[in-house]
Design a protein around this motif. Structure first.
Motif, mmCIF file in Angstrom:
data_model
loop_
_atom_site.group_PDB
_atom_site.id
_atom_site.type_symbol
_atom_site.label_atom_id
_atom_site.label_comp_id
_atom_site.label_asym_id
_atom_site.label_seq_id
_atom_site.Cartn_x
_atom_site.Cartn_y
_atom_site.Cartn_z
ATOM 1 N N ARG A 176 -19.108 45.694 59.027
ATOM 2 C CA ARG A 176 -18.671 44.554 58.203
ATOM 3 C C ARG A 176 -19.662 43.404 58.264
ATOM 4 O O ARG A 176 -19.923 42.754 57.250
ATOM 5 C CB ARG A 176 -17.287 44.095 58.631
ATOM 6 C CG ARG A 176 -16.210 45.065 58.213
ATOM 7 C CD ARG A 176 -14.846 44.590 58.601
ATOM 8 N NE ARG A 176 -13.843 45.573 58.202
ATOM 9 C CZ ARG A 176 -12.564 45.466 58.505
ATOM 10 N NH1 ARG A 176 -12.129 44.430 59.199
ATOM 11 N NH2 ARG A 176 -11.722 46.400 58.113
ATOM 12 N N GLN A 177 -20.217 43.142 59.452
ATOM 13 C CA GLN A 177 -21.220 42.072 59.576
ATOM 14 C C GLN A 177 -22.439 42.385 58.717
ATOM 15 O O GLN A 177 -22.945 41.525 57.994
ATOM 16 C CB GLN A 177 -21.644 41.908 61.029
ATOM 17 C CG GLN A 177 -20.637 41.236 61.899
ATOM 18 C CD GLN A 177 -21.045 41.216 63.363
ATOM 19 O OE1 GLN A 177 -21.899 41.974 63.795
ATOM 20 N NE2 GLN A 177 -20.405 40.360 64.124
ATOM 21 N N ARG A 194 -22.646 44.422 56.126
ATOM 22 C CA ARG A 194 -22.294 44.396 54.709
ATOM 23 C C ARG A 194 -22.221 42.951 54.200
ATOM 24 O O ARG A 194 -22.731 42.649 53.115
ATOM 25 C CB ARG A 194 -20.966 45.111 54.465
ATOM 26 C CG ARG A 194 -20.643 45.233 52.989
ATOM 27 C CD ARG A 194 -19.377 45.994 52.711
ATOM 28 N NE ARG A 194 -18.261 45.240 53.232
ATOM 29 C CZ ARG A 194 -17.222 45.758 53.863
ATOM 30 N NH1 ARG A 194 -17.168 47.049 54.107
ATOM 31 N NH2 ARG A 194 -16.244 45.009 54.289
ATOM 32 N N THR A 195 -21.658 42.053 54.990
ATOM 33 C CA THR A 195 -21.565 40.644 54.618
ATOM 34 C C THR A 195 -22.962 40.040 54.472
ATOM 35 O O THR A 195 -23.224 39.295 53.526
ATOM 36 C CB THR A 195 -20.758 39.860 55.665
ATOM 37 O OG1 THR A 195 -19.443 40.421 55.741
ATOM 38 C CG2 THR A 195 -20.655 38.390 55.293
ATOM 39 N N GLU A 196 -23.865 40.372 55.397
ATOM 40 C CA GLU A 196 -25.240 39.887 55.301
ATOM 41 C C GLU A 196 -25.891 40.323 53.988
ATOM 42 O O GLU A 196 -26.562 39.535 53.327
ATOM 43 C CB GLU A 196 -26.082 40.427 56.455
ATOM 44 C CG GLU A 196 -25.807 39.818 57.791
ATOM 45 C CD GLU A 196 -26.587 40.502 58.902
ATOM 46 O OE1 GLU A 196 -27.570 41.202 58.617
ATOM 47 O OE2 GLU A 196 -26.186 40.335 60.070
ATOM 48 N N VAL A 222 -24.431 41.323 51.131
ATOM 49 C CA VAL A 222 -23.752 40.790 49.943
ATOM 50 C C VAL A 222 -24.086 39.325 49.737
ATOM 51 O O VAL A 222 -24.242 38.872 48.609
ATOM 52 C CB VAL A 222 -22.211 41.007 50.063
ATOM 53 C CG1 VAL A 222 -21.475 40.236 48.982
ATOM 54 C CG2 VAL A 222 -21.888 42.487 49.994
ATOM 55 N N ASP A 223 -24.252 38.596 50.841
ATOM 56 C CA ASP A 223 -24.551 37.162 50.746
ATOM 57 C C ASP A 223 -25.972 36.872 50.282
ATOM 58 O O ASP A 223 -26.265 35.746 49.886
ATOM 59 C CB ASP A 223 -24.290 36.458 52.080
ATOM 60 C CG ASP A 223 -22.812 36.348 52.389
ATOM 61 O OD1 ASP A 223 -21.992 36.551 51.466
ATOM 62 O OD2 ASP A 223 -22.462 36.073 53.560
ATOM 63 N N LYS A 224 -26.854 37.827 50.329
ATOM 64 C CA LYS A 224 -28.250 37.601 49.926
ATOM 65 C C LYS A 224 -28.388 37.401 48.454
ATOM 66 O O LYS A 224 -27.792 37.842 47.613
ATOM 67 C CB LYS A 224 -29.131 38.776 50.358
ATOM 68 C CG LYS A 224 -29.437 38.764 51.814
ATOM 69 C CD LYS A 224 -30.413 39.842 52.147
ATOM 70 C CE LYS A 224 -30.732 39.823 53.633
ATOM 71 N NZ LYS A 224 -31.653 40.845 54.002
#
Length: 65
Positions: A56-57, A59-61, A63-65
């Motif tokens: 999850r960490q 994936r969040t990194e 997606v936030d890019k």
């Protein structure tokens, strides 16, 4: 577990190889597989929690890019 590679090695122990070509989709599929392994009592709660948190960490990194 410290890296996505560690999660891949965990899945590999059960004959699961995931590569779709889209890194976010790969991470989501890995999470689904890890969840299924845990539900079938094939991995420990620690392996499950560490894997899901890491996936999850990452994936969040991405997606936030």
């Amino acid at each position: 577990m410290k890296t996505i590679y560690d999660v891949q090695q965990l899945l590999k122990r059960f004959g699961t190889f995931i590569y779709v070509g889209d890194r976010v989709a790969d991470l989501e599929l890995m999470e689904d597989e890890v969840r299924e392994l845990y539900e079938n009592k094939m991995i420990t709660i620690e392996e499950f929690k560490d894997s899901v948190l890491l996936l999850r960490q990452k994936r969040t990194e991405l997606v936030d890019k």
